[in-house]
Design an enzyme around this catalytic site. Sequence first.
Site, PDB file in Angstrom:
ATOM      1  N   CYS A 335       6.801   0.996  -0.140  1.00  0.00           N
ATOM      2  CA  CYS A 335       7.072   2.378  -0.540  1.00  0.00           C
ATOM      3  C   CYS A 335       7.381   3.322   0.615  1.00  0.00           C
ATOM      4  O   CYS A 335       8.353   4.074   0.545  1.00  0.00           O
ATOM      5  CB  CYS A 335       5.980   2.927  -1.437  1.00  0.00           C
ATOM      6  SG  CYS A 335       4.398   2.097  -1.387  1.00  0.00           S
ATOM      7  N   ARG A 364       0.208  -9.258   4.025  1.00  0.00           N
ATOM      8  CA  ARG A 364      -1.137  -8.733   3.770  1.00  0.00           C
ATOM      9  C   ARG A 364      -2.148  -9.756   4.252  1.00  0.00           C
ATOM     10  O   ARG A 364      -2.028 -10.944   3.936  1.00  0.00           O
ATOM     11  CB  ARG A 364      -1.336  -8.492   2.256  1.00  0.00           C
ATOM     12  CG  ARG A 364      -0.391  -7.453   1.718  1.00  0.00           C
ATOM     13  CD  ARG A 364      -0.629  -7.195   0.250  1.00  0.00           C
ATOM     14  NE  ARG A 364       0.391  -6.275  -0.248  1.00  0.00           N
ATOM     15  CZ  ARG A 364       0.521  -5.908  -1.522  1.00  0.00           C
ATOM     16  NH1 ARG A 364      -0.325  -6.371  -2.418  1.00  0.00           N
ATOM     17  NH2 ARG A 364       1.462  -5.071  -1.893  1.00  0.00           N
ATOM     18  N   GLN A 382       8.279  -8.974  -2.477  1.00  0.00           N
ATOM     19  CA  GLN A 382       8.129  -8.306  -3.767  1.00  0.00           C
ATOM     20  C   GLN A 382       9.508  -7.915  -4.284  1.00  0.00           C
ATOM     21  O   GLN A 382      10.351  -7.458  -3.508  1.00  0.00           O
ATOM     22  CB  GLN A 382       7.298  -7.036  -3.606  1.00  0.00           C
ATOM     23  CG  GLN A 382       5.850  -7.296  -3.253  1.00  0.00           C
ATOM     24  CD  GLN A 382       5.066  -6.006  -3.158  1.00  0.00           C
ATOM     25  OE1 GLN A 382       5.404  -5.135  -2.370  1.00  0.00           O
ATOM     26  NE2 GLN A 382       4.025  -5.890  -3.965  1.00  0.00           N
ATOM     27  N   ASP A 384      10.576  -5.308  -5.516  1.00  0.00           N
ATOM     28  CA  ASP A 384      10.069  -3.955  -5.633  1.00  0.00           C
ATOM     29  C   ASP A 384      11.175  -3.008  -6.083  1.00  0.00           C
ATOM     30  O   ASP A 384      12.352  -3.298  -5.921  1.00  0.00           O
ATOM     31  CB  ASP A 384       9.584  -3.513  -4.247  1.00  0.00           C
ATOM     32  CG  ASP A 384       8.323  -2.685  -4.335  1.00  0.00           C
ATOM     33  OD1 ASP A 384       8.040  -2.159  -5.421  1.00  0.00           O
ATOM     34  OD2 ASP A 384       7.625  -2.567  -3.306  1.00  0.00           O
ATOM     35  N   HIS A 386      11.479   1.528  -6.325  1.00  0.00           N
ATOM     36  CA  HIS A 386      10.845   2.835  -6.407  1.00  0.00           C
ATOM     37  C   HIS A 386      11.800   3.767  -7.117  1.00  0.00           C
ATOM     38  O   HIS A 386      12.964   3.857  -6.753  1.00  0.00           O
ATOM     39  CB  HIS A 386      10.489   3.331  -5.008  1.00  0.00           C
ATOM     40  CG  HIS A 386       9.491   2.441  -4.350  1.00  0.00           C
ATOM     41  ND1 HIS A 386       9.839   1.419  -3.511  1.00  0.00           N
ATOM     42  CD2 HIS A 386       8.133   2.388  -4.466  1.00  0.00           C
ATOM     43  CE1 HIS A 386       8.750   0.769  -3.124  1.00  0.00           C
ATOM     44  NE2 HIS A 386       7.703   1.326  -3.691  1.00  0.00           N
ATOM     45  N   LYS A 465      -1.986   2.028 -12.898  1.00  0.00           N
ATOM     46  CA  LYS A 465      -0.906   1.049 -13.047  1.00  0.00           C
ATOM     47  C   LYS A 465      -1.054   0.262 -14.325  1.00  0.00           C
ATOM     48  O   LYS A 465      -2.145   0.180 -14.893  1.00  0.00           O
ATOM     49  CB  LYS A 465      -0.907   0.099 -11.848  1.00  0.00           C
ATOM     50  CG  LYS A 465      -2.201  -0.688 -11.703  1.00  0.00           C
ATOM     51  CD  LYS A 465      -2.112  -1.698 -10.566  1.00  0.00           C
ATOM     52  CE  LYS A 465      -3.370  -2.532 -10.486  1.00  0.00           C
ATOM     53  NZ  LYS A 465      -3.273  -3.641  -9.549  1.00  0.00           N
ATOM     54  N   HIS A 511       6.467   3.127  -8.888  1.00  0.00           N
ATOM     55  CA  HIS A 511       6.567   1.865  -8.155  1.00  0.00           C
ATOM     56  C   HIS A 511       6.567   0.776  -9.208  1.00  0.00           C
ATOM     57  O   HIS A 511       5.774   0.845 -10.150  1.00  0.00           O
ATOM     58  CB  HIS A 511       5.353   1.606  -7.259  1.00  0.00           C
ATOM     59  CG  HIS A 511       4.980   2.719  -6.358  1.00  0.00           C
ATOM     60  ND1 HIS A 511       4.929   2.579  -4.994  1.00  0.00           N
ATOM     61  CD2 HIS A 511       4.621   4.002  -6.602  1.00  0.00           C
ATOM     62  CE1 HIS A 511       4.545   3.716  -4.436  1.00  0.00           C
ATOM     63  NE2 HIS A 511       4.349   4.586  -5.392  1.00  0.00           N
TER      64      HIS A 511
END
Length: 638
Positions: A335, A364, A382, A384, A386, A465, A511
Site C-alpha cells: 500500500c 514478511r 500478492q 494486490d 488499491h 476486512k 485494499h
Amino acid sequence: MDKIKITLPDGSVKEYEKGVKVLDVTKDISEGLARVALGAVVNGVTKGLQETINEDATFRVVKFEDKEGKEIFWHTSSHIMALAVQRLFPDVKFAIGPAIDNGFYYDFDTEHRFSPEDLEKIEEEMAKIVKEGHVLERFVMSREEAIEYFKEKNQPYKVELVESIPEGEEISFYKLGEFVDLCAGPHLYDVKKVKAIKLLSIAGAYWRGDENNKMLQRIYGITFEKKKDLDEYIERLEEAKKRDHRKLGKELDLFSIHEEGPGFPFFHPKGMIIRNILESFWREVHTKAGYEEIKTPLILNERLWHQSGHWDHYKENMYFTNIDNENYAIKPMNCPGSILIYKSKMHSYRDLPLRWAELGLVHRHELSGVLHGLMRVRSFTQDDAHLYVLPSQVKEELIKVIELADYIYSIFGFKYHIELSTRPEKSMGTDEQWELATNGLIEALNAKGKEYKVNEGDGAFYGPKIDFHLEDAIGRTWQCGTIQLDFQMPEKFDLTYVDKDNEKKRPVMIHRTIFGSLERFMGILIEHYAGKFPVWLAPVQAIVLPIADKFNDYAHEVKKALFDKGIRVEVDDRDEKIGYKIREAQLQKIPYMLVVGEKEVEGNLVSVRKRDIGDIGQMPVGEFVEKIKKEIEDKVNQ
RNA sequence: GCCCACGUAGCUCAGGAGGUAGAGCACUUGCAUGGUAAGCAAGAGGUCACCGGUUCGAGUCCGGUCGCGGGCUCCA
C-alpha cells in the site's frame, strides 16, 4: 402435579409429570424416563444426560452423522481418553478436552513425555473402558464446592476454569468411571458405542492458547461407531497425503524450497508456466474490470514505514537493511508504494475511482514454525490492488470486488465462505471511522446476499476486512482473497482529491486481493486438482509418444503442428517402449498423450490417450488441435 | 518463537546393542525397435545436515546449531 407434553422423535406425544428425567427418548418411556442416547434437542436446545424437563418439549434424537451427534460422540470420547490417561499416568493435570471438526483432543500437563507407544497404550486402555460399560453421570456443584474439589485433586487448570465461569451459570460435572470432569455436556448416555478408536498425534499447545502460558501436551484422536468408518477416515487421510502440494510440487517439478532460503520458494520452469498463466488470466480479467497495473519498489526508506504505521504495528514481521547509512525496509505490504504514486500528482473527483493493481512481491518474517510449503512462506506475491474512491462510491466498488472474486473463484470450481474481521486491539483511528468502515463492508455483503462469519478483533491495524476462505481437497480452508476498507492510510499520508466545490477532500482506500498470494493460490490449486491440472493450466498440455524411433520424425512434425498453434507440447523420443513412456506421462499427469506409429503416419493421425479416461481413439492432427484449443479456451475444469 | 518427532545417494527408504555405508527408482553407456502404466545388462552417485564432545574407533551415544514434519500462537 403439573403435566407436561413431550413430543417424541416418532411424532407421538406423551404426558409426563414436570421434572421428568430425560435419559433416552427411544426407551423406557413407560417408566417416565426418557434416555438420551446421543443427546437430544429439546425445544431447540441440546439437552444432555439426565436433564430435568419442566415444560412441554419436542425431542429429536441427534444422529451420529449430524454435526451435533459427532460433537457429542467425540466429546465423550475425549473423556474416555482422559480417563485412560488418568489410569496410566496418575500425576496428570487436565486442561480442556473438546470435540473438533474431525475428532477430539485433550490437553494434559505432566512431567511424562508422551510417545507414540504411549498412544497405543492409551488406545488399549480406552478400548478396555468401553468394554467395562460405563454410564456417564451428570451432577452440579456450587462454585465453592467445585473449587474446593479440584484444589483437593490438585487440578489447577480446572480450578482456573471454574473461576472463569460467569456468575449465575450452573457448574456441571460428568463422571465417567473414576474420572470426574468439569463439563457443560452433553454426552452420550453410555460409552459402549465408541467402538473404533484411533489416537492420531501428540502436539504441544499453550494453556488457553496464549503463547505466554505453559506449553501442554495435546493428544488428538478420532473415534467411530464402526471400524469401517475409521478405516475410511484413515484412507481419506492417506488420500489427502497423496495430494499434498509439497509432494506433488517435487514430483511434478514445479517448485522447491532449500535450506538456504527457508520460506523463500524457488519456482521451476513448469511451476512458472502455471504461475504465468495465472498472472495473465488475472491481468485479463482485471483490465476488463477497469483496473490499471502499477509496480512499486521492494525496498523503501524506513521513514515511509514510520508514516504508514507499519513501524508501530508490524515491525516484528519486517526485514530491514541499510543503504548509504540510511535505514530501509523490505516492503511487507504494497500500500505505501501505491500511495506514493497517488501522491505524485493532484487528483480531481472526476478521476475517482482509481483502481491500481499490483502483483507485489512482499517479504514478511513469519515465525519459523508456521512455514508450510507454498501455503505459508516468507516471500510472496500478492495480487494486490488499491482502490482510491469517493465516499459515495465505496459500496458500489466493494460490490464489484466481491463480484470479481466470485467470478475468478468460479473458474477454478472453488467453494468458499466469507469472514468479517473487526477492529483489533492494536490499531489506529477512531471508533467512528471503524464503525463506518465495518458497516460499509456489511452493507456490501448484504447487498450481494452473502453469508459471513464474524471474527471480532481480527482486522488489519488500519481497517476492518472481509476474507474469502477457499476449501481445499483435505477440507482445510485457506484464507485467500481479502478486502480491507481503510480510512487511516489516506489520513496518515494526507491523500486528497479536489471535489466539485473546489475543496480538497479525503478519498477512501480499499485494499484487496483475490488469489491472496500467487504462492498460496498455487499450493491450493495443486491440492485441489491433485496435480491433474485442467488443460489450460497444465505445464505440458500434450506429449507425443512415438512407438519406435523410426517414427520420431513424424512425432516431431506433430509436435510442430501443435506448437505452432500455441499448445504446450513435448515429444518423448527416447528409446523406450510405449508402455514406459505412457507410464511416465501419466505420472507427470499430462492431460493428453498422442501415440504415433505406423498407422498414424499413414493417415496423418494421432492416437489420443486422455489422462483420466485412457485411449479415446485416433483422429486427424487438425481435429485434435481444434479439440484441445477449445478446451483451453473454455478453461474446462475436468 | 514454543512443544514433540525427524535429518543416510537426485528421489523413496534399509542400516538388529558403536568396527569408516546399502536397495529400488532416476541418471550414463551398451543391447533390445517395442502399440497404451516399468525390456535386459553394466557403470557412475554419499564429508551419513552442520559444529563440538565421549570412545582406540561414531551414520549409530551425548550436547549445540540449522533445516524439515505434526501441532500451538500468528497469517496472504
